[in-house]
Every structure is written in C-alpha cells, then in structure tokens.
Design an enzyme around this catalytic site. Structure first.
Site, PDB file in Angstrom:
ATOM      1  CD1 TRP A  82      26.641  11.405  33.406  1.00 60.60           C
ATOM      2  CD2 TRP A  82      27.913  13.177  33.854  1.00 60.60           C
ATOM      3  NE1 TRP A  82      26.069  12.072  34.466  1.00 60.60           N
ATOM      4  CE2 TRP A  82      26.834  13.166  34.763  1.00 60.60           C
ATOM      5  CE3 TRP A  82      28.844  14.214  33.952  1.00 60.60           C
ATOM      6  CZ2 TRP A  82      26.664  14.149  35.741  1.00 60.60           C
ATOM      7  CZ3 TRP A  82      28.679  15.196  34.921  1.00 60.60           C
ATOM      8  CH2 TRP A  82      27.591  15.147  35.801  1.00 60.60           C
ATOM      9  CB  SER A 148      34.138  11.331  28.695  1.00 65.23           C
ATOM     10  OG  SER A 148      34.124  11.660  30.057  1.00 65.23           O
ATOM     11  CB  THR A 149      30.776   8.320  30.439  1.00 68.68           C
ATOM     12  OG1 THR A 149      30.989   9.181  31.555  1.00 68.68           O
ATOM     13  CG2 THR A 149      29.896   7.159  30.858  1.00 68.68           C
ATOM     14  CB  ALA A 173      38.979  12.842  26.843  1.00 73.24           C
ATOM     15  CG  ASP A 277      40.561  15.626  30.580  1.00 71.22           C
ATOM     16  OD1 ASP A 277      39.766  16.074  31.427  1.00 71.22           O
ATOM     17  OD2 ASP A 277      40.250  14.764  29.741  1.00 71.22           O
ATOM     18  CG  HIS A 306      36.864  15.857  29.514  1.00 70.63           C
ATOM     19  ND1 HIS A 306      37.536  14.657  29.651  1.00 70.63           N
ATOM     20  CD2 HIS A 306      35.533  15.547  29.527  1.00 70.63           C
ATOM     21  CE1 HIS A 306      36.670  13.670  29.741  1.00 70.63           C
ATOM     22  NE2 HIS A 306      35.446  14.181  29.664  1.00 70.63           N
TER      23      HIS A 306
END
Length: 326
Positions: A82, A148-149, A173, A277, A306
């Site tokens: 995101w 991530s997302t 991450a 991160d 990140h």
C-alpha cells in the site's frame, strides 16, 4: 512568407525551432543511453509469449484488474504494498525474467491502473482478485510473493483458496500476523497511528505521501543514500490509488488478523524483513509469522527499511533466486 507582426506565429516558429534542436540533441544521445541501459543478460526472445505484455481481467463483481506478464518458465506472482502498484516490483520482475522465470504482477483493485470500485476493498476481496488473475491465466505451481500489504494478500489467498496452485510463498516486509495493538497483540501499533494515516489522506493525501516516502525507504536515517527519484516514484505510484480505496485499505492491512491463514501454509516459505522497518516493525510481524508458518526460512537485513525491494534490490533478488531454485 511568415507574418512577423503576428506574435502567435513568432511563438510557433520559435517552438518549432526549439523542438527541432531538442529532437536532434536527443537523437545524438540515444546510442550512449541505449548502451548504458543494455541489460547484462538479454531477455528471451519469447519474453511476452507472443501476447500483450500488459492486459486486464474482469472479476466476478465487474472490477477490472490490470496485470503484466513477462518471461517464460516457472511462474512467480507479485502482490504489491500500500498504496503502490505493480510497478514497484519491476526490479524483481526484470531480474527473474532474465533468469528463466515467468513473472506476473497485478495492480490491486483501487490502485494503479485497475478500476476503483466501492466494494471489495478488504483482504478477502484482494485475495479473491489474486485468485482471479491466477485462474484466468491458468497459472500452476506458482510462487506467491507479497510485500507489506501484499504479504497479507498472499496469506489470505492461501487461507481462502489453499495451495492447489501454489509451489512456494515469500513474505517481504509483510503485515501479518496483525499490525494493530490489542489485548491479544500488545506489541502492535495503537489504532491512533492508523487513524492518523486516514486523517492525513483526507486532509492532503499528496503531501502525506511525500512525507511518508522517507520513512518507507529509510531516507530519514543518517547516512542514507536513497535517491530523490526513488522518493518521487513512491509519490507518483501512491497518487494513482483512489482516495476511497487507499482509505479503506488502511483498515484492511492494519486490522486483519492473518494468524489462522499463516497456520494453513503447507509449502516452502521464505520470510524477508528489514530490521529497521519503520512502517511494519519486524518483531511484531516477520518474527511472529516465521514462528506460525511451519518450516519457514527467515532472513533479516540489518539496518534495512520497509522498502527493501528498492533499497536492497540486489540482495532481495539474490535471496529470491536462491529460494526459487532450491
């Protein structure tokens, strides 16, 4: 004859002259630029399977999902973070396409070049969109990679759709198991942190994304060598996401509990995470996920942020390739 009494005519003539000079200058510089950009290992001649390199599919609810499909060989899919889009994976996709893999990445609904629906902006919707891409292209023995997302998207895909089409998984991450603080997750981030993100989007999303980029890539740390171009492209990609979609995605990536999804992983899994991160703290994410996924291999990058797919691109690519070939 040119009418010099007409200022518009003079302006157009000057413009044409400038464009002519610029075109000539660019043409003279093209060979040098082309030589500098030539990859060390050329792409296969069949890089696009004779089909379009970029296309869309339409999901059951009518949402158009944009994807790109490069290379030939074992399949690797990529789910982005995101509020970015599939372009964030280009460094990994080009590398793996050059090393004998077929790489597929899509823009999450509401992000990038996909359409911006008012529904389905949650992890179940995202996972089902990934499934729709995989099924439309009839991909098999896939390695699912999520950042991530996108890591949550991969986890929920396995939780909802199983591993019938999956060979391996990679979480980079990634947000699982769950980000928000609660009695069950006292190490998580307070809900106020995510409320602040939503407030920033509503007030001035453009400036919010500019302010977020340095944290995302660790450019706010002493000794950072993150380029302005990297920060600029983060803003550009982020601004392509619909405000409604980006807003609703905050709840999806922060409050979704992936614990039970992670327990369903039954394929080899690699977990990569930067130890510095600032977006998804490593101790409340990768460390816990690696414990929940049976047999997971975890690698931590000291001092890394990140956005390691960009800041540590070569290292991430090497670790991905080694895992894919293992």
């Amino acid at each position: 004859m040119r009418d010099i009494s007409n200022p518009l005519t003079v302006s157009v003539s000057r413009r044409d002259a400038l464009l002519g000079s610029l075109t000539a200058g660019i043409a003279m510089g093209l060979p040098a630029v082309a030589a500098a950009k030539t990859p060390k290992q050329p792409l296969p001649a069949t890089i696009n399977h004779g089909k379009q390199a970029m296309s869309t599919i339409t999901t059951k609810d009518g949402t158009e999902i944009y994807y790109k499909d490069w290379g030939t060989g074992p399949v690797v899919t990529f789910s982005h973070g995101w509020p970015l889009n599939s372009d964030a994976w280009d460094g990994q996709m080009l590398f793996l396409a050059q090393h004998g893999f077929r790489v597929v990445a899509h823009d999450r609904r509401g992000h990038g070049r996909s359409s911006q629906p008012t529904s389905g902006n949650d992890m179940n919707g995202y996972a089902d969109d990934l499934a729709a891409v995989i099924e439309a292209l009839d991909l098999k023995d896939v390695t699912l990679v999520g950042h991530s997302t996108g890591g949550g998207e991969v986890a929920r895909y396995i939780g909802r759709h199983g591993t019938k089409r999956v060979a391996k998984a990679v979480l980079i991450a990634a947000v699982p198991p769950v980000m928000v603080k609660s009695e069950a997750n006292p190490e998580g981030l307070p809900i106020e942190a995510f409320d602040a993100i939503r407030a920033g989007l509503v007030k001035d999303r453009s400036q919010f994304y500019r302010d977020l980029a340095p944290q995302f890539y660790g450019a706010n740390r002493p000794g950072s060598n993150v380029s302005q171009g990297t920060l600029d492209q983060f803003w550009l990609w982020s601004m392509q996401a619909g405000l409604l979609n980006a807003y609703e995605c905050v709840k999806a990536f922060s409050e979704t509990d992936f614990t039970e999804d992670l327990k369903k992983f039954d394929v080899p899994t690699l977990v990569l995470h930067g130890e510095d991160d600032q977006i998804v703290p490593v101790k409340d994410s990768a460390v816990k996920s690696a414990r929940l996924i049976k047999g997971a291999k975890d690698i931590y990058y000291p001092g890394a942020p990140h956005g390691i797919t960009a800041t540590h691109q070569d290292q991430v690519n090497a670790d991905l390739l080694a895992f894919l070939k293992a």
